[in-house]
Design a protein around this motif. Structure first.
Motif, PDB file in Angstrom:
ATOM      1  N   LYS A  29       0.830  -1.214   0.000  1.00  0.00           N
ATOM      2  CA  LYS A  29       0.000   0.000   0.000  1.00  0.00           C
ATOM      3  C   LYS A  29       0.866   1.267   0.000  1.00  0.00           C
ATOM      4  N   LEU A  30       1.841   1.285  -0.886  1.00  0.00           N
ATOM      5  CA  LEU A  30       2.742   2.437  -0.998  1.00  0.00           C
ATOM      6  C   LEU A  30       2.069   3.549  -1.791  1.00  0.00           C
ATOM      7  N   ASN A  31       2.358   4.780  -1.418  1.00  0.00           N
ATOM      8  CA  ASN A  31       1.776   5.927  -2.119  1.00  0.00           C
ATOM      9  C   ASN A  31       2.822   6.998  -2.405  1.00  0.00           C
ATOM     10  N   TYR A  32       4.081   6.582  -2.520  1.00  0.00           N
ATOM     11  CA  TYR A  32       5.138   7.552  -2.790  1.00  0.00           C
ATOM     12  C   TYR A  32       6.095   7.009  -3.850  1.00  0.00           C
ATOM     13  N   ILE A  33       6.844   7.920  -4.441  1.00  0.00           N
ATOM     14  CA  ILE A  33       7.846   7.545  -5.447  1.00  0.00           C
ATOM     15  C   ILE A  33       9.096   7.042  -4.732  1.00  0.00           C
ATOM     16  N   THR A  34       9.655   5.956  -5.236  1.00  0.00           N
ATOM     17  CA  THR A  34      10.878   5.423  -4.638  1.00  0.00           C
ATOM     18  C   THR A  34      11.872   5.045  -5.727  1.00  0.00           C
ATOM     19  N   PHE A  35      13.146   5.026  -5.363  1.00  0.00           N
ATOM     20  CA  PHE A  35      14.188   4.674  -6.328  1.00  0.00           C
ATOM     21  C   PHE A  35      14.123   3.191  -6.692  1.00  0.00           C
ATOM     22  N   THR A  36      14.613   2.868  -7.878  1.00  0.00           N
ATOM     23  CA  THR A  36      14.863   1.475  -8.239  1.00  0.00           C
ATOM     24  C   THR A  36      16.335   1.339  -8.613  1.00  0.00           C
ATOM     25  N   SER A  37      16.804   0.116  -8.720  1.00  0.00           N
ATOM     26  CA  SER A  37      18.225  -0.126  -8.994  1.00  0.00           C
ATOM     27  C   SER A  37      18.565  -0.134 -10.479  1.00  0.00           C
ATOM     28  N   ALA A  38      17.594   0.149 -11.352  1.00  0.00           N
ATOM     29  CA  ALA A  38      17.870   0.176 -12.795  1.00  0.00           C
ATOM     30  C   ALA A  38      18.742   1.378 -13.149  1.00  0.00           C
ATOM     31  N   ARG A  39      19.740   1.153 -14.034  1.00  0.00           N
ATOM     32  CA  ARG A  39      20.653   2.224 -14.442  1.00  0.00           C
ATOM     33  C   ARG A  39      20.960   2.114 -15.930  1.00  0.00           C
ATOM     34  N   SER A  40      21.479   3.234 -16.476  1.00  0.00           N
ATOM     35  CA  SER A  40      21.839   3.215 -17.896  1.00  0.00           C
ATOM     36  C   SER A  40      23.334   3.019 -18.117  1.00  0.00           C
ATOM     37  N   HIS A  41      24.150   3.018 -17.066  1.00  0.00           N
ATOM     38  CA  HIS A  41      25.558   2.615 -17.116  1.00  0.00           C
ATOM     39  C   HIS A  41      26.384   3.340 -18.173  1.00  0.00           C
ATOM     40  N   MET A  42      26.215   4.641 -18.266  1.00  0.00           N
ATOM     41  CA  MET A  42      27.050   5.514 -19.100  1.00  0.00           C
ATOM     42  C   MET A  42      26.914   5.259 -20.598  1.00  0.00           C
ATOM     43  N   VAL A  43      26.060   4.365 -20.994  1.00  0.00           N
ATOM     44  CA  VAL A  43      25.850   4.109 -22.420  1.00  0.00           C
ATOM     45  C   VAL A  43      24.412   4.467 -22.758  1.00  0.00           C
ATOM     46  N   PRO A  44      24.184   5.416 -23.657  1.00  0.00           N
ATOM     47  CA  PRO A  44      22.806   5.823 -23.969  1.00  0.00           C
ATOM     48  C   PRO A  44      21.926   4.635 -24.351  1.00  0.00           C
ATOM     49  N   GLY A  45      20.814   4.499 -23.657  1.00  0.00           N
ATOM     50  CA  GLY A  45      19.865   3.438 -23.975  1.00  0.00           C
ATOM     51  C   GLY A  45      20.191   2.088 -23.381  1.00  0.00           C
ATOM     52  N   ASN A  46      21.357   1.952 -22.718  1.00  0.00           N
ATOM     53  CA  ASN A  46      21.767   0.650 -22.202  1.00  0.00           C
ATOM     54  C   ASN A  46      21.289   0.472 -20.762  1.00  0.00           C
ATOM     55  N   TRP A  47      19.995   0.318 -20.586  1.00  0.00           N
ATOM     56  CA  TRP A  47      19.414   0.176 -19.253  1.00  0.00           C
ATOM     57  C   TRP A  47      19.424  -1.281 -18.818  1.00  0.00           C
ATOM     58  N   SER A  48      19.711  -1.504 -17.535  1.00  0.00           N
ATOM     59  CA  SER A  48      19.701  -2.876 -17.024  1.00  0.00           C
ATOM     60  C   SER A  48      19.544  -2.865 -15.509  1.00  0.00           C
ATOM     61  N   TRP A  49      19.181  -4.029 -14.968  1.00  0.00           N
ATOM     62  CA  TRP A  49      19.138  -4.247 -13.528  1.00  0.00           C
ATOM     63  C   TRP A  49      20.508  -4.715 -13.059  1.00  0.00           C
ATOM     64  N   PRO A  50      20.791  -4.682 -11.759  1.00  0.00           N
ATOM     65  CA  PRO A  50      22.129  -5.044 -11.266  1.00  0.00           C
ATOM     66  C   PRO A  50      22.592  -6.433 -11.680  1.00  0.00           C
ATOM     67  N   GLU A  51      21.662  -7.393 -11.784  1.00  0.00           N
ATOM     68  CA  GLU A  51      22.073  -8.747 -12.159  1.00  0.00           C
ATOM     69  C   GLU A  51      22.296  -8.902 -13.653  1.00  0.00           C
ATOM     70  N   GLY A  52      22.125  -7.798 -14.405  1.00  0.00           N
ATOM     71  CA  GLY A  52      22.437  -7.826 -15.825  1.00  0.00           C
ATOM     72  C   GLY A  52      21.248  -7.912 -16.756  1.00  0.00           C
ATOM     73  N   SER A  53      20.033  -8.061 -16.230  1.00  0.00           N
ATOM     74  CA  SER A  53      18.854  -8.148 -17.088  1.00  0.00           C
ATOM     75  C   SER A  53      18.656  -6.837 -17.845  1.00  0.00           C
ATOM     76  N   PHE A  54      18.537  -6.927 -19.149  1.00  0.00           N
ATOM     77  CA  PHE A  54      18.431  -5.755 -20.012  1.00  0.00           C
ATOM     78  C   PHE A  54      17.029  -5.164 -19.956  1.00  0.00           C
ATOM     79  N   ILE A  55      16.941  -3.826 -19.969  1.00  0.00           N
ATOM     80  CA  ILE A  55      15.659  -3.121 -20.025  1.00  0.00           C
ATOM     81  C   ILE A  55      15.650  -2.278 -21.296  1.00  0.00           C
ATOM     82  N   PRO A  56      14.785  -2.561 -22.248  1.00  0.00           N
ATOM     83  CA  PRO A  56      14.735  -1.725 -23.454  1.00  0.00           C
ATOM     84  C   PRO A  56      14.504  -0.262 -23.098  1.00  0.00           C
ATOM     85  N   ALA A  57      15.161   0.637 -23.826  1.00  0.00           N
ATOM     86  CA  ALA A  57      15.054   2.070 -23.545  1.00  0.00           C
ATOM     87  C   ALA A  57      13.737   2.647 -24.033  1.00  0.00           C
TER      88      ALA A  57
END
Length: 372
Positions: free
Chosen positions: A135-163
């Protein structure tokens, strides 16, 4: 007289010896008896419960020992550190203080954890499930990052996230306002419970409360974290169901169903008839996040550009799944961002991986069947 006494004594020793042997064998048999009961099943003694579960004196059922929590999804007992909360396969710590993304990440790392991850084939489903449960009602951070490469989003374990795609709040793509811009400290992310948003990692003007996640929770001794099984011939492993299932030859297991991606083109009606002839239907999902349900199949089959018929068409003026459920009339799932095409004869629905589009039903296109 002597022979009789000798015979009687021999008989008595034999009986005593047999009784002793039987008793010992009985004890050994009890000690080596295999367990037969799992979580919440009725037990009569500790021997009945498998995987080091305990037979509760309160209701005589097999339960996790004190301090451990049962995970329904992964069928194991876990224990979180004091102050942490168990959910699914992880332990979570909810901060009361606000921080920048970098500060929050460092704080979680110091605790042997990380910022919360929604790594999954169905990102938005995971986010919404978590927000609804707590029952959260606020914005919170996630661990997804783009790692200095435009469009190269991923989770810490390496799972790719399309930009680009419906998992981003800004209708299909990151805004580049810190997400993909190298000059803005590599790009970080947060979520409002509906989708991901890209942010600047060191935004001191907008600190957030954060959630740490510990994916290395303590298992109950005697249990294993590896639930995967080697399937028999012609069976395939389903990660979602955590068991082996059998699909027709040439079909692929994804989540909880069998899928067939055609290599030939048909009209929408012909495609639906083909699926029905194979005891299936054109792809239908009950998920509120339609594209997330298709994403793992497209990645697995390495589908990049083609469009495919799926099991939805216009019925009484509304786009409707074959099971009768109505699609949202607008939203990020539609390729026109965020409405279906208004072309008069575009009454059948197709997907190109990151969105839906409505096209003339007589178009010759490939298609996707689903067999539950």
């Amino acid at each position: 007289m002597i022979p009789k006494l000798f015979f009687s004594g021999f008989l008595l020793l034999t009986i005593l010896s047999f009784g002793s042997s039987t008793k010992e064998e009985s004890i050994v048999s009890l000690r080596t008896q295999t367990c037969t009961k799992n979580i919440n099943q009725t037990c009569f003694s500790q021997r009945d419960c498998c995987d080091n579960l305990v037979c509760s004196n309160f209701n005589r059922t097999c339960q996790c020992p004190f301090g451990y929590t049962w995970s329904k999804e992964f069928s194991r007992c876990y224990r979180c550190r004091e102050g942490w909360t168990f959910f699914k396969d992880n332990c979570y710590l909810f901060s009361n203080a606000a921080a920048t993304w970098n500060q929050a990440s460092a704080n979680c790392t110091a605790l042997g954890a990380r910022l919360i991850s929604f790594s999954s084939e169905v990102i938005i489903d995971r986010i919404r499930e978590f927000y609804d449960y707590f029952k959260l009602n606020y914005i919170t951070f996630t661990s997804a990052r783009s790692h200095m490469v435009p469009g190269n989003w991923s989770w810490p374990e390496g799972s790719f996230i399309p930009a680009s795609g419906p998992w981003w709040a800004n209708c299909f793509e990151a805004t580049n306002e810190g997400g993909n811009a190298i000059s803005l400290n590599r790009g970080c992310s947060d979520t409002d419970g509906e989708a991901l948003m890209d942010i600047t990692c060191e935004d001191t003007a907008n600190p957030r409360r954060y959630i740490c996640e510990n994916r290395f929770s303590a298992l109950l001794p005697g249990q294993t974290n590896n639930r995967r099984r080697i399937c028999q011939f012609n069976n395939q492993w389903s990660e979602k169901l955590q068991r082996c299932i059998r699909c027709p030859r040439g079909w692929t297991v994804v989540n909880d169903g069998c899928f067939y991606v055609s290599y030939f083109a048909r009209t929408w009606t012909e495609a639906n008839d083909y699926c029905k002839a194979n005891r299936a239907t054109l792809f239908v999902t009950n998920s509120s996040v339609i594209i997330d349900s298709l994403a793992p199949l497209f990645r697995l089959k390495k589908i990049e550009s083609d469009s495919y018929w799926i099991g939805a068409s216009k019925v009484n003026g509304k786009f409707t799944w074959l099971n009768g459920n109505v699609l949202p009339p607008t939203g990020q799932m539609w390729s026109e961002c965020c409405d279906p095409s208004s072309t008069a004869d575009s009454n059948c629905v197709a997907t190109f991986g990151y969105g839906l589009e409505n096209l003339p039903c007589n178009n010759q296109m490939k298609f996707i069947c689903r067999h539950n």
